[in-house]
Enzyme design. Structure first.
Site, PDB file in Angstrom:
ATOM      1  N   CYS A 177       7.633  49.408 -39.189  1.00 59.19           N
ATOM      2  CA  CYS A 177       6.894  48.194 -38.822  1.00 59.19           C
ATOM      3  C   CYS A 177       6.230  48.406 -37.467  1.00 59.19           C
ATOM      4  O   CYS A 177       6.909  48.725 -36.493  1.00 59.19           O
ATOM      5  CB  CYS A 177       7.827  46.981 -38.748  1.00 59.19           C
ATOM      6  N   GLY A 201      -4.679  45.573 -46.684  1.00 61.60           N
ATOM      7  CA  GLY A 201      -5.786  45.119 -47.524  1.00 61.60           C
ATOM      8  C   GLY A 201      -6.631  46.292 -47.996  1.00 61.60           C
ATOM      9  O   GLY A 201      -6.364  47.451 -47.661  1.00 61.60           O
TER      10      GLY A 201
END
Lengths: 293, 281
Positions: A125, A212
């Site tokens: 992360c 995305g």
């Protein structure tokens, strides 16, 4: 579209990407049992507050997030979302978060006692440390953690890899050599947007993770390289918006795929992608029997 | 779901009212809820959450300002075009909990969604109903949506931050006939000082920018008035999956200063003012 992965059989190779699925909210909108598995949001030993707002920014063909793994802690996860998912008979991959080896170990030890089917270790992360530094950038640290976790649990351990490294293959090989049962990639790419008027970063955290369709070619290339070098299964992800996108990852060598940002833009995207992927299987054949030529 | 655009009208400088046809959803919509609209451009991927300004018959209305690429694109959509939408989303105002005397306090683009609350309150009260609805509306510039409130409110007070911006509409609208310059909190204080606003037995429904809401929250708290605020937040999904819009709320059930994280999109966007932790918003 059935697949075998880490001793499990999935009805299809599609799961959700961590942090983009909520059992109650997603479950209200589509039949979550139609997916091969679901992957839940990163969970730490104790509740984490996450980063300040704003945490979301739009980019060309994608988005930045700096949620920072806000989560209610492993006990609340077990009593809440996990119980709900297992009651519905869903195969569950639990994403595991931690600031340190000890925290990863604490969550894995606790989840080992539950009905979770697989553990995805989030060493990648980019929203926890300044500048997007990740635990998973250091192959020795990844190998050491993997070995430790494998001693703590009999459940399949999957290491989620960061693209924010010089050579993702080295980290992948280190994880495999240390006993990882599977790999998932890619986590988000470190990105930033700056407000023209104020001169300040758009995200309160400064930087965030880019996801995305903008990241898909990067993800396909990394999945392809990693799959050509490791034998353990890979779950590929990064900008999958359609069944065709999913098929591309499978062709690159992934055993399964995860749908993330697409589900934020359309809650039903994961199940739509399952249907579209079935059409790709019909049109192009079983991608697991093909390879990139 | 796909929705049909019925109308997309320019109602004031840079301000538009969009009407979409959504028969099933329109009937269930509550004041204070929002709807996600998705633009038909690959570079404008994220949902745009808009407060519902009204819902009647088969349609939902929103009012928006052109402030960025998304709203600019939205303003170019024409009647008959189809876009994707999700909603109504979130938890609206608890109108049943509102007192017989209600203050609707709106700032800027927070004003239009309160119209839906005004109409519902008036309908719930019935034609004879004793509900006293007062609207206090604060604009940055020229008022543009205040006349609509007169249909449902007993009194409508308007203020603009810009001197003379509000004439001539303001002069004829303000229940005191005074043209006022300042913020909606200035308006509240002025009306109390003038004896125009009695606050006992009143509750507040408000929507507007965070600094305004914070000030209204303090004002309400000093007077022991319950206030419900409909908040705005940048959202990644608008339906509870991404945790992009999570805020800190006081946990009133726990003793002491405990707080919980809640999502503006699903737990909100309406929260009790006394629960909101303003620092960090």
């Amino acid at each position: 579209m059935k697949i075998q992965i880490c001793g499990m059989e999935w009805k299809n190779p599609v799961t959700t990407a961590a942090g983009t699925f909520n059992a109650r909210e997603s479950g209200r909108r589509y039949d979550i049992t139609a997916l091969g598995a679901v992957t839940t949001k990163g969970v730490a030993p104790e509740p984490w507050p996450g980063n300040p707002l704003p945490r979301i920014a739009e980019t060309y063909g994608g988005m930045l997030n700096s949620v920072g793994l806000e989560n209610p802690g492993v006990e609340a996860f077990i009593a809440g979302e996990l119980a709900e998912l297992k009651a519905r008979g869903v195969t569950v991959i639990a994403n595991v978060a931690g600031h340190s080896e000890a925290e990863f170990c604490a969550v894995v030890e606790r989840l080992d006692e539950t009905a979770v089917d697989m553990l995805e270790i989030n060493v990648s992360c980019p929203n926890l440390y300044e500048g997007g530094a990740v635990f998973g950038a250091d192959e020795a640290a990844v190998a050491k953690l993997t070995r430790k976790l494998k001693r703590l649990t009999g459940k399949p351990v999957m290491i989620k890899l960061s693209p924010n490294v010089t050579d993702i293959v080295r980290i992948a090989e280190a994880a495999e050599a240390a006993g990882a049962d599977a790999l998932s990639l890619i986590n988000t790419l470190v990105g930033m947007r700056i407000d023209l008027r104020t001169g300040r970063p758009v995200l309160a955290n400064g930087t965030g993770g880019l996801s995305g369709p903008a990241v898909k070619p990067v993800a396909v290339a990394m999945v392809y390289r990693v799959c050509s070098r490791v034998k353990i299964p890979v779950i590929g992800m990064g900008g999958i918006m359609t069944g065709g996108d999913a098929y591309e990852f499978l062709l690159a060598g992934a055993t399964a795929v995860a749908v993330g940002t697409a589900a934020l833009l359309d809650p039903e995207a994961p199940v739509r992608i399952v249907h579209e992927l079935a059409e790709c299987y019909e049109q192009y054949g079983d991608p697991h029997k093909r390879k990139v030529v | 779901m796909n929705v049909n655009i019925v109308k997309n009208e320019n109602i004031a400088d840079g301000i538009f009212r969009l009407t979409v046809s959504v028969p099933e959803q329109a009937r269930g919509a509550q004041a204070g809820q929002f709807i996600n609209l998705y633009l038909p451009d690959a570079d404008l991927l994220l949902p745009r959450p808009f407060g519902i300004t009204d819902a009647y018959d088969d349609v939902i209305e929103i009012v928006y300002a052109v402030i960025g690429a998304g709203t600019e694109r939205l303003s170019r959509l024409k009647a008959g075009e189809v876009i994707r939408a999700l909603g109504p989303n979130g938890t609206g105002f608890d109108l049943a909990a509102a007192e017989r005397k209600v203050l609707l306090i709106g700032g800027g683009l927070g004003i239009p969604p309160l119209l839906f609350a005004a109409r519902k309150l008036r309908e719930n009260a019935g034609p004879e109903g004793g509900a006293k609805i007062t609207a206090l509306l604060g604009f940055r510039d020229r008022p543009y949506y205040s006349s609509e409130f007169r249909a449902y409110c007993d009194r409508v007070f308007v203020i603009s931050e810009k001197r003379n911006a509000s004439l001539p509409e303001n002069a004829s609208l303000d229940s005191t006939g005074v043209e006022r310059t300042g913020t909606v909190v200035d308006l509240m204080n002025a009306l109390v000082a003038e004896g125009e606003l009695a606050v006992t037995g009143t509750s507040i429904l408000a929507c507007g920018p965070i600094p305004m809401l914070r000030a209204v929250g303090e004002w309400a708290s000093e007077r022991g008035i319950r206030a419900q605020f409909s908040l705005e937040a940048r959202m990644g999904c608008g339906y509870g999956a991404c945790v992009g819009c999570s805020i800190e709320l006081r946990d009133l059930e726990s003793a002491g200063a405990g707080t919980v994280k809640q999502k503006v999109c699903t737990n909100g966007p309406v929260f009790d003012a006394e629960r909101i932790v303003w620092d960090g918003l």
